[in-house]
Structures are given as structure tokens and as C-alpha cells.
Design an enzyme around this catalytic site. Structure first.
Site, PDB file in Angstrom:
ATOM      1  N   THR A 134      36.172  37.010  39.197  1.00 39.62           N
ATOM      2  CA  THR A 134      36.663  38.160  40.021  1.00 39.62           C
ATOM      3  C   THR A 134      35.631  39.510  40.172  1.00 39.62           C
ATOM      4  O   THR A 134      35.896  40.329  40.880  1.00 39.62           O
ATOM      5  CB  THR A 134      37.892  38.612  39.670  1.00 39.62           C
ATOM      6  N   GLU A 135      34.615  39.513  39.480  1.00 34.79           N
ATOM      7  CA  GLU A 135      33.512  40.546  39.264  1.00 34.79           C
ATOM      8  C   GLU A 135      33.324  41.211  40.727  1.00 34.79           C
ATOM      9  O   GLU A 135      33.197  42.390  40.734  1.00 34.79           O
ATOM     10  CB  GLU A 135      32.371  40.118  38.545  1.00 34.79           C
ATOM     11  N   VAL A 136      33.058  40.191  41.702  1.00 37.42           N
ATOM     12  CA  VAL A 136      32.418  40.838  42.766  1.00 37.42           C
ATOM     13  C   VAL A 136      33.407  41.734  43.572  1.00 37.42           C
ATOM     14  O   VAL A 136      33.122  42.621  44.490  1.00 37.42           O
ATOM     15  CB  VAL A 136      31.986  40.147  43.819  1.00 37.42           C
ATOM     16  N   PHE A 140      31.023  44.453  40.479  1.00 35.37           N
ATOM     17  CA  PHE A 140      30.208  44.043  39.218  1.00 35.37           C
ATOM     18  C   PHE A 140      29.775  42.662  39.703  1.00 35.37           C
ATOM     19  O   PHE A 140      29.824  42.280  40.666  1.00 35.37           O
ATOM     20  CB  PHE A 140      31.293  44.034  38.299  1.00 35.37           C
TER      21      PHE A 140
END
Length: 258
Positions: A134-136, A140
Site C-alpha cells: 500500500t506504500e503508494v 512512499f
């Protein structure tokens, strides 16, 4: 032994348990270091042939700890490189461990927690388990785990999962070839133990080690170079305005408008 991570051995199977249930087993520098040390301990333990990684509580690992995310906003570039290298060290320790590592995923495995499962050799999950890189969504990048994910699933699927940051369930993870088995929650402990014991009893330890080396060292000969690049990207993106905006909104539980 650090109580963040529990270690036990029975019948040549080591069980490494993430023990931070009150924080949904979220990753922070102390937990990352403790996990790395415990995997090294398992690799050097002559009584161990197979390693099982699991977690106490309702989540396998919910990703980065909130206090840890807050600290990242104030890190220097050099501190972020060091921090990224520590995560790389944990992932590569598991990936190259001379013993088979089985992940027993119960509950959420999100962001860094999903990466942790990704680098294991065999992955069991319950039907209720959810996964996601899920970083985006918070500004991130899933830099380090991307180097491993592309070896497990097709580039098409890797692109979809990494670019959308979507949450997906165990059945979808199975279809993507990310995990190996979906097992009911009331059976997963016994099923994983039976699987680990069958490896211990039916396969040569030396052959398992060398076969794992064949897989990890021939699948992607450029992995180390890719990881070095990923560490630099990881550190650089933390200096971006999008990262600072994303983390601040996430910490304040505010909807992020990109």
C-alpha cells in the site's frame, strides 16, 4: 532474547513469532533488528532444519509503526539509507537463509508486513487474511519488496499490485501465485506443522539448502544490484514533499488528496 520476537524449537522446526500484538505487529527498527538476529540464530542452530514465521494477535504485520513513520520525517538522507539497508538485510537474511522458511499468515499482512511474507519460501494463509503493498497511497514506494515480488508473480501482476496499492484477499493471493496454500484458521497451526515436519522427515537437509540456493541464486542474478538501487530510491523518496504530505495526513487520519 528480545520479547518482540519469540523463538522456540521442536522436532527440528524453529518457530519465530512476532510478538507485538498490541501494535498489530507493526514494524519498527527494534523489531526489524530483532527479527534479523533471530533468523540468523535459526540459521546457525544445528537443531533446526525448517523455520516457521508467524505472529501473535489478529494481524501478521500491519506494516510500519506510526511512531516509526513519524521519525522518518526527521531523518537525514544518510539515516534513511541506513534504515533502508536494515530492512534489506532482514529480507535478504530470510531469502538467502540456508533453511526453508514457511510464513504462517493470519490476519493482515500489509506494506512491510506483506514484504516480510513475500520473501519466505512457502506461504500459508487463512481465508480471512488480507495482503497489500500500500506504500503508494501514502506517498512512499515499495522499493525493496518490488525486487522480490517480480520473481514470485508475473510482471503484469506485480505492476498492478505495486501501482494500485490495493488490498487483496488470500484467494486472490493464491491466484497471483504469491502464496502457496489457503488453510482454515482452526487448522493452520497443525497444517503448517505437518508440512514442516514432512520436509524434515522426507528430505535431505543438505539437498533442501542447495535447492534453495539454486532457486534464489539463479532466478535473478541481478538481485543484489536491484536491491542497492532500491535502497537509494527508498531513502530519496523520503525527502519528497509527497512523502511528507502522505505521512502527515496518514498520521492525522486525514483523507489525502493527490
Amino acid at each position: 532474547m528480545n520479547t518482540l520476537v519469540l523463538y522456540s524449537v521442536a522436532d527440528r522446526v524453529a518457530t519465530i513469532t512476532i510478538n507485538r500484538p498490541e501494535k498489530r505487529n507493526a514494524l519498527n527498527p527494534q523489531l526489524i533488528e530483532a527479527l534479523t538476529e533471530t533468523f540468523i540464530l535459526a540459521s546457525e542452530d544445528d537443531a533446526v532444519k525448517v523455520v516457521v514465521l508467524k505472529a501473535n494477535g489478529d494481524s501478521f504485520s500491519a506494516g510500519a509503526d506510526l511512531a516509526y513513520l513519524q521519525q522518518l520525517q526527521h531523518n537525514t538522507f544518510e539515516e534513511n539509507v541506513t534504515d533502508s539497508n536494515n530492512l534489506k538485510k532482514l529480507f535478504t537474511t530470510i531469502y538467502y537463509l540456508p533453511k526453508i522458511v514457511i510464513a504462517q499468515v493470519e490476519g493482515h499482512a500489509i506494506a512491510g508486513g506483506c514484504g516480510l511474507a513475500t520473501v519466505c519460501d512457502i506461504i500459508f494463509a487463512t481465508p480471512e487474511s488480507n495482503f497489500g503493498y500500500t506504500e503508494v497511497k501514502i506517498g512512499f514506494v515499495p522499493a525493496i519488496v518490488s525486487c522480490f515480488l517480480k520473481q514470485k508473480v508475473s510482471e503484469t501482476i506485480a505492476s498492478e499490485l505495486l501501482l494500485t496499492g490495493k488490498i487483496f484477499n488470500a484467494e486472490q493471493a493464491l491466484q497471483y501465485n504469491l502464496i502457496n496454500f489457503v488453510t482454515n484458521a482452526n487448522e493452520i497451526n497443525q497444517t503448517v506443522q505437518d508440512f514442516a515436519l514432512s520436509l524434515c522427515k522426507e528430505s535431505s537437509g543438505n539437498s533442501l539448502m542447495i535447492t534453495k540456493q539454486l532457486i534464489t541464486q539463479t532466478t535473478n542474478p541481478l538481485l543484489e544490484k536491484s536491491l542497492e538501487t532500491a535502497v537509494q530510491i527508498n531513502a530519496r523518496v523520503r525527502e519528497s514533499s509527497d512523502f511528507k504530505k502522505g505521512i502527515e495526513s496518514f498520521l492525522n487520519k486525514e483523507k489525502i488528496t493527490w
